[in-house]
Design a protein around this motif. Structure first.
Motif, PDB file in Angstrom:
ATOM      1  N   SER A   5      29.119  38.532  49.449  1.00 17.54           N
ATOM      2  CA  SER A   5      30.384  38.418  50.160  1.00 17.54           C
ATOM      3  C   SER A   5      31.548  38.251  49.182  1.00 17.54           C
ATOM      4  O   SER A   5      32.602  38.861  49.348  1.00 17.54           O
ATOM      5  CB  SER A   5      30.325  37.233  51.110  1.00 17.54           C
ATOM      6  OG  SER A   5      31.568  37.013  51.707  1.00 17.54           O
ATOM      7  N   ILE A   6      31.331  37.441  48.168  1.00 22.95           N
ATOM      8  CA  ILE A   6      32.369  37.230  47.148  1.00 22.95           C
ATOM      9  C   ILE A   6      32.624  38.523  46.385  1.00 22.95           C
ATOM     10  O   ILE A   6      33.777  38.934  46.189  1.00 22.95           O
ATOM     11  CB  ILE A   6      31.953  36.093  46.194  1.00 22.95           C
ATOM     12  CG1 ILE A   6      31.872  34.776  46.970  1.00 22.95           C
ATOM     13  CG2 ILE A   6      32.907  35.974  45.015  1.00 22.95           C
ATOM     14  CD1 ILE A   6      31.156  33.662  46.235  1.00 22.95           C
ATOM     15  N   ILE A   7      31.552  39.182  45.957  1.00 18.34           N
ATOM     16  CA  ILE A   7      31.686  40.440  45.217  1.00 18.34           C
ATOM     17  C   ILE A   7      32.324  41.509  46.097  1.00 18.34           C
ATOM     18  O   ILE A   7      33.231  42.229  45.664  1.00 18.34           O
ATOM     19  CB  ILE A   7      30.309  40.908  44.692  1.00 18.34           C
ATOM     20  CG1 ILE A   7      29.786  39.930  43.651  1.00 18.34           C
ATOM     21  CG2 ILE A   7      30.402  42.324  44.118  1.00 18.34           C
ATOM     22  CD1 ILE A   7      28.334  40.160  43.255  1.00 18.34           C
ATOM     23  N   LEU A  67      40.253  45.178  45.462  1.00 16.34           N
ATOM     24  CA  LEU A  67      40.694  46.070  44.391  1.00 16.34           C
ATOM     25  C   LEU A  67      40.985  47.471  44.900  1.00 16.34           C
ATOM     26  O   LEU A  67      41.898  48.146  44.423  1.00 16.34           O
ATOM     27  CB  LEU A  67      39.618  46.168  43.296  1.00 16.34           C
ATOM     28  CG  LEU A  67      39.453  44.978  42.364  1.00 16.34           C
ATOM     29  CD1 LEU A  67      38.287  45.225  41.409  1.00 16.34           C
ATOM     30  CD2 LEU A  67      40.722  44.720  41.574  1.00 16.34           C
ATOM     31  N   LEU A  68      40.179  47.909  45.868  1.00 14.76           N
ATOM     32  CA  LEU A  68      40.352  49.256  46.428  1.00 14.76           C
ATOM     33  C   LEU A  68      41.406  49.305  47.526  1.00 14.76           C
ATOM     34  O   LEU A  68      41.740  50.386  48.011  1.00 14.76           O
ATOM     35  CB  LEU A  68      39.016  49.764  46.974  1.00 14.76           C
ATOM     36  CG  LEU A  68      37.894  49.921  45.943  1.00 14.76           C
ATOM     37  CD1 LEU A  68      36.586  50.288  46.633  1.00 14.76           C
ATOM     38  CD2 LEU A  68      38.268  50.970  44.909  1.00 14.76           C
TER      39      LEU A  68
END
Length: 81
Positions: A40-42, A49-50
C-alpha cells in the motif's frame, strides 16, 4: 481503531492476491497482511509519482495495494536471484 482494522483487511486481501499473481499461492495470513500493507505504501508512492488517483474507496485501496505488493514481490524475487 477502525482505520487500523481497515488497513489490515485491505493489506491481507492485496497481499493474498499479489501472492497468487506472483507465486500461485498466498504466503499465509500474517505475511499476506505485511506484504499488502507495505505494498500500500509503495503503491501510493508510485501512483502519486504517475499522477494517478485511485478514487478512494475499498476497491481503489485494494488496487493500489495490489500494484505495490506485486512490485514488492518482484523486487524481492530479483534480490534473491
Amino acid at each position: 481503531m477502525s482505520h487500523w482494522l481497515y488497513s489490515l483487511i485491505i493489506g491481507g486481501i492485496a497481499g493474498w492476491l499479489a501472492g497468487i499473481i506472483m507465486n500461485g499461492t498466498g504466503f499465509g495470513l500474517l505475511i499476506d497482511i505485511v506484504v499488502g500493507v507495505i505494498g500500500s505504501i509503495i503503491g501510493s508512492w508510485v501512483f502519486g509519482l504517475l499522477g494517478i488517483h485511485s478514487g478512494g474507496g475499498m476497491i481503489g485501496s485494494i488496487i493500489v495495494s495490489l500494484v505495490g505488493a506485486v512490485i514488492l514481490i518482484f523486487i524481492i524475487k530479483q534480490i534473491k536471484k
